[in-house]
Design an enzyme around this catalytic site. Structure first.
Site, mmCIF file in Angstrom:
data_model
loop_
_atom_site.group_PDB
_atom_site.id
_atom_site.type_symbol
_atom_site.label_atom_id
_atom_site.label_comp_id
_atom_site.label_asym_id
_atom_site.label_seq_id
_atom_site.Cartn_x
_atom_site.Cartn_y
_atom_site.Cartn_z
ATOM 1 N N SER A 1 -27.318 -22.133 -18.882
ATOM 2 C CA SER A 1 -27.951 -21.051 -18.150
ATOM 3 C C SER A 1 -27.525 -19.651 -18.609
ATOM 4 O O SER A 1 -28.180 -18.680 -18.244
ATOM 5 C CB SER A 1 -27.635 -21.195 -16.655
ATOM 6 O OG SER A 1 -26.248 -21.037 -16.418
ATOM 7 N N SER B 1 -23.151 -24.492 -19.434
ATOM 8 C CA SER B 1 -23.925 -23.246 -19.515
ATOM 9 C C SER B 1 -23.367 -22.166 -20.429
ATOM 10 O O SER B 1 -24.047 -21.175 -20.677
ATOM 11 C CB SER B 1 -24.104 -22.652 -18.120
ATOM 12 O OG SER B 1 -25.169 -23.305 -17.497
ATOM 13 N N LYS C 1 -22.849 -11.773 -17.403
ATOM 14 C CA LYS C 1 -23.867 -12.637 -16.786
ATOM 15 C C LYS C 1 -24.104 -12.190 -15.354
ATOM 16 O O LYS C 1 -23.154 -11.836 -14.642
ATOM 17 C CB LYS C 1 -23.397 -14.100 -16.836
ATOM 18 C CG LYS C 1 -24.428 -15.117 -16.384
ATOM 19 C CD LYS C 1 -23.908 -16.545 -16.573
ATOM 20 C CE LYS C 1 -24.912 -17.601 -16.162
ATOM 21 N NZ LYS C 1 -24.390 -18.980 -16.360
#
Ligand code: GLN
Length: 488
Positions: free
Chosen positions: A152, A176, A77
């Protein structure tokens, strides 16, 4: 090579049946092809990945131990610092930021033989539940590209679910990792707060943030967690406790597993098909000898209001460093521009609308006159939520429910920020209490002709990560029908 999980790939590499370089080259080709459709990656780190893969092959050729994750491609990420590539947090503010160091989790994964192969798209600064608040375009759900992947960590979830990489890393401040895992159909594990070092994770809500894996199987989540977890002197909040080996015990079912099911989780507000799949999963567990224990979590409902005070408060402080001078995008100089103008213009240009909204919310709840009414009060409710979990866990080993009230929704379909915040109702309290949580695929539901994955969310007491993974493995074993990958 398609769709073997990270553990099998690692075994094949270690036993010299597959060369790490070949596996990584195949992954890179798949990632490039899929990315045109999914926009899951900001950057695919071809040269670096091939160099790391060669190092694994060289180690094996020289008779050295290549590590427990030898040759496993890992997508990271874009809020986790890596020496290679950029670390943008999907923000114009950090468009050109290159980290001079690797996050602790990356250092440890590399030492275990894993290969960092790319940086994944996400909601800006990890604020969002749809991976649409992105500086370079939204992520698409691999099951239906007209829908969101959740957020997210949407890029990591899409990459893991589509079987592009062995493992993807996400961060979870309020759901997330788990919500996008549920919406994309992969495993998403948020460890206990303090288990995985946050050193090198761009801070959002420091008392809530935790790094964890998104994978195709529970055993891959355990493998990755085992490689990353443990005390780190560079993160003072990392737990000073030995980490139980979650891999060794994984296949042993928990005899008489007690599953707490709060009435508040199987709510009428959920999609009825989500509830039906959750109930079916609990029935299967019961048939294996697990007992279903009713528990009460009446504060489930106040989680959202508590989280959306605490997280923005911490974010407003954490994001103050991006001022265009010390860090981040700087607005062009113009005659008569004061220092305050420079800050305001840089931050106005660098941050997207959702991040600006959070900073304003956070600044407001921390301001003199409102501090006690909002932030102080939220901290008190946080204690109550924690106590409520402690009471519930007195009578059960894990707590189960849906990870998300709905399946993946249509891209562009949720324009009201409050509506978006409500997506996190089942996941934020996990972070507020600091306990571990995992979403495991349990099947598919139908909506408008699409077949959409649904995840079961399990939570366990703090530091019971190994137990949680074992319970998740039991669930996974009972749902062979969920082990299907989208055609990309
Ligand atoms: N959706 C939540 C938010 O927008 C959670 C985000 C996260 O876990 N990073 O804050």
């Amino acid at each position: 090579m398609n769709f073997i999980d990270a553990t099998d790939l690692r075994d094949a590499v270690r036993s010299r049946n597959v060369k790490a370089s070949d596996a990584v080259a195949a992954t890179l080709a798949k990632a490039k092809a899929a990315n045109a459709k999914l926009n899951a990656f900001h950057e695919i780190l071809e040269e670096d990945a091939m160099r790391q893969a060669k190092a694994v092959d060289d180690a094996i050729a020289a008779g050295r131990d290549p590590g427990p994750m030898a040759g496993v491609p890992v997508a990271v990420k874009d809020n986790i610092a890596t020496r290679e590539g950029r670390t943008t947090c999907s923000s114009r503010m950090l468009e050109h930021y290159r980290s001079p160091f690797d996050a602790t989790c990356i250092e440890r994964l590399r030492a275990a033989g894993a290969v960092v192969m790319g940086k994944t798209n996400m909601d800006e600064f990890a604020m969002g539940s749809s991976s649409e608040h992105c500086a370079w375009g939204p992520v698409k759900n691999p099951w239906d590209i007209t829908r969101v992947p959740g957020g997210s960590s949407g890029g990591s979830a899409a990459a893991a679910a589509a079987g592009i990489c062995g493992v993807a890393l996400g961060s979870d401040t309020g759901g997330s990792i788990r919500q996008p895992a549920s919406l994309c159909g992969c495993v998403g594990f948020k460890p206990t707060y303090g288990r995985v070092s946050r050193y090198g994770l761009v801070a959002f809500g420091s008392s809530l943030d935790q790094i964890g894996p998104l994978t195709q199987s529970v055993r891959d989540a355990a493998l990755t967690y085992a490689a990353m977890a443990g005390v780190d002197r560079r993160d003072s909040t990392s737990a000073q406790l030995a980490v139980e080996d979650p891999v060794a015990s994984l296949e042993q079912p928990i005899a008489g597993l007690r599953i707490g099911v709060p009435a508040q989780y199987i709510s009428d507000a959920n999609d009825p098909q989500v509830n039906a799949l959750v109930r079916e999963s609990l029935e299967r567990l019961k048939a294996q000898g697990a007992s279903i224990v009713p528990v009460e979590l009446p504060l489930t409902d106040v989680g959202i209001s508590t989280y959306y005070v605490i997280a923005p408060a911490e974010a407003s402080a954490n994001l103050a460093r991006f001022d265009g001078i010390r860090y981040g995008h700087r607005a062009p100089a113009r005659p008569g521009q004061s220092l305050d103008d420079l800050y305001a213009e840089s931050r106005g240009q660098g941050f997207g609308p959702e991040v600006q909204r959070r900073i304003m919310l956070g600044t407001y709840v921390l301001s003199a006159g409102y501090y006690d009414a909002y932030y102080g009060r939220a901290l008190k409710v946080r204690r109550l939520i924690k106590a409520e979990f402690d009471r519930a866990f007195a009578g059960c080993d894990v707590i189960a429910g849906p990870a998300s009230a709905t399946p993946a929704f249509r891209a562009g379909g949720m324009t009201d920020p409050l509506q978006m915040y409500l997506c996190d109702v089942y996941t934020v309290n996990t972070n507020i209490a600091g306990i571990p949580g995992i979403s495991v695929p349990i099947g598919f539901m139908k909506q408008d002709g699409a077949s959409l994955p649904v995840g079961l969310h399990l939570q366990a007491p703090a530091m019971a990560d190994a137990t949680l993974l074992r319970a998740a493995r039991m669930v996974e074993r009972l749902h062979p029908e969920a082990a299907v990958r989208p055609a990309i």
